[in-house]
Each structure stands twice: as structure tokens, then as C-alpha cells.
Write a protein that holds these residues in place. Structure first.
Motif, PDB file in Angstrom:
ATOM      1  N   GLN A 170       3.070  10.277  -9.521  1.00 23.56           N
ATOM      2  CA  GLN A 170       2.300  10.548 -10.737  1.00 23.56           C
ATOM      3  C   GLN A 170       1.668  11.941 -10.668  1.00 23.56           C
ATOM      4  O   GLN A 170       1.677  12.681 -11.640  1.00 23.56           O
ATOM      5  N   LEU A 171       1.143  12.328  -9.515  1.00 24.16           N
ATOM      6  CA  LEU A 171       0.551  13.650  -9.366  1.00 24.16           C
ATOM      7  C   LEU A 171       1.611  14.746  -9.458  1.00 24.16           C
ATOM      8  O   LEU A 171       1.373  15.803 -10.024  1.00 24.16           O
ATOM      9  N   TYR A 227      -1.333  12.499 -15.351  1.00 21.41           N
ATOM     10  CA  TYR A 227      -2.648  11.964 -15.009  1.00 21.41           C
ATOM     11  C   TYR A 227      -3.634  12.474 -16.043  1.00 21.41           C
ATOM     12  O   TYR A 227      -3.434  13.533 -16.634  1.00 21.41           O
ATOM     13  N   ALA A 260       3.614   5.791  -5.590  1.00 20.22           N
ATOM     14  CA  ALA A 260       3.460   5.867  -7.053  1.00 20.22           C
ATOM     15  C   ALA A 260       2.413   6.911  -7.420  1.00 20.22           C
ATOM     16  O   ALA A 260       2.593   7.671  -8.384  1.00 20.22           O
ATOM     17  N   TRP A 261       1.294   6.963  -6.679  1.00 19.01           N
ATOM     18  CA  TRP A 261       0.256   7.960  -6.960  1.00 19.01           C
ATOM     19  C   TRP A 261       0.781   9.381  -6.737  1.00 19.01           C
ATOM     20  O   TRP A 261       0.543  10.276  -7.540  1.00 19.01           O
ATOM     21  N   VAL A 262       1.509   9.586  -5.638  1.00 19.40           N
ATOM     22  CA  VAL A 262       2.048  10.907  -5.349  1.00 19.40           C
ATOM     23  C   VAL A 262       3.044  11.309  -6.431  1.00 19.40           C
ATOM     24  O   VAL A 262       3.048  12.444  -6.907  1.00 19.40           O
ATOM     25  N   GLN A 293       2.197   1.789  -3.445  1.00 19.29           N
ATOM     26  CA  GLN A 293       1.142   2.269  -4.326  1.00 19.29           C
ATOM     27  C   GLN A 293       0.869   3.754  -4.075  1.00 19.29           C
ATOM     28  O   GLN A 293       0.718   4.535  -5.020  1.00 19.29           O
ATOM     29  N   CYS A 294       0.827   4.169  -2.818  1.00 20.92           N
ATOM     30  CA  CYS A 294       0.624   5.587  -2.499  1.00 20.92           C
ATOM     31  C   CYS A 294       1.783   6.421  -3.025  1.00 20.92           C
ATOM     32  O   CYS A 294       1.572   7.516  -3.559  1.00 20.92           O
ATOM     33  N   ARG A 328       0.830  -1.216   0.000  1.00 16.69           N
ATOM     34  CA  ARG A 328       0.000   0.000   0.000  1.00 16.69           C
ATOM     35  C   ARG A 328       0.859   1.259   0.000  1.00 16.69           C
ATOM     36  O   ARG A 328       0.548   2.238  -0.677  1.00 16.69           O
TER      37      ARG A 328
END
Length: 78
Positions: free
Chosen positions: A32-33, A38, A28-30, A25-26, A22
């Protein structure tokens, strides 16, 4: 080690692996942002339909109340 200790150790290992997954994954999201990779946000409702497509709860049709009838036969049963 007993069987119950081995089971508990395995459960702890699974929880740690889930938390690591998790966290990755977080991250990776940060990332990407932060890089701006996105998809853009798209409004699927046309502006011409704006008043007609209000996201409010639907209104129920009013039902006639038989006890509140105003016909003369209902008020004076001669």
C-alpha cells in the motif's frame, strides 16, 4: 503421540499461523505504501492557534506557602 505432544503441536501450529498472518499484513502495508494508496496527512490544528496550542505539559498554578508569609503579624507576634 501423547496428549501433551498433541497440545504442543497445536500450539506450534497456532504460532506459525499467527506469524504468517502478521507477515501477510506487513506485506499488504508495504504494498500500500509503495503504490501510494494511503490517506493524506491532515493537520487539524489551525496555524493561527500555533503558539497557543503548544503540546507541552500544563503548568500547575502556584500555591502560596504559609511558612514564607511576609506579613508583619507573622514575623513579629507581639
Amino acid at each position: 503421540m501423547t496428549i501433551s505432544e498433541l497440545i504442543e503441536a497445536g500450539q506450534r501450529e497456532n504460532r506459525v499461523l499467527q506469524r504468517v498472518s502478521r507477515t501477510r499484513q506487513c506485506a499488504a502495508w508495504v504494498s500500500q505504501l509503495d503504490t501510494g494508496r494511503y490517506p493524506p496527512v491532515v493537520n487539524l490544528c489551525p496555524i493561527a492557534d500555533w503558539p497557543a496550542t503548544c503540546p507541552c505539559a500544563p503548568q500547575q498554578p502556584s500555591r502560596p506557602n504559609p511558612a514564607a508569609s511576609t506579613s508583619p503579624e507573622a514575623t513579629n507576634p507581639a
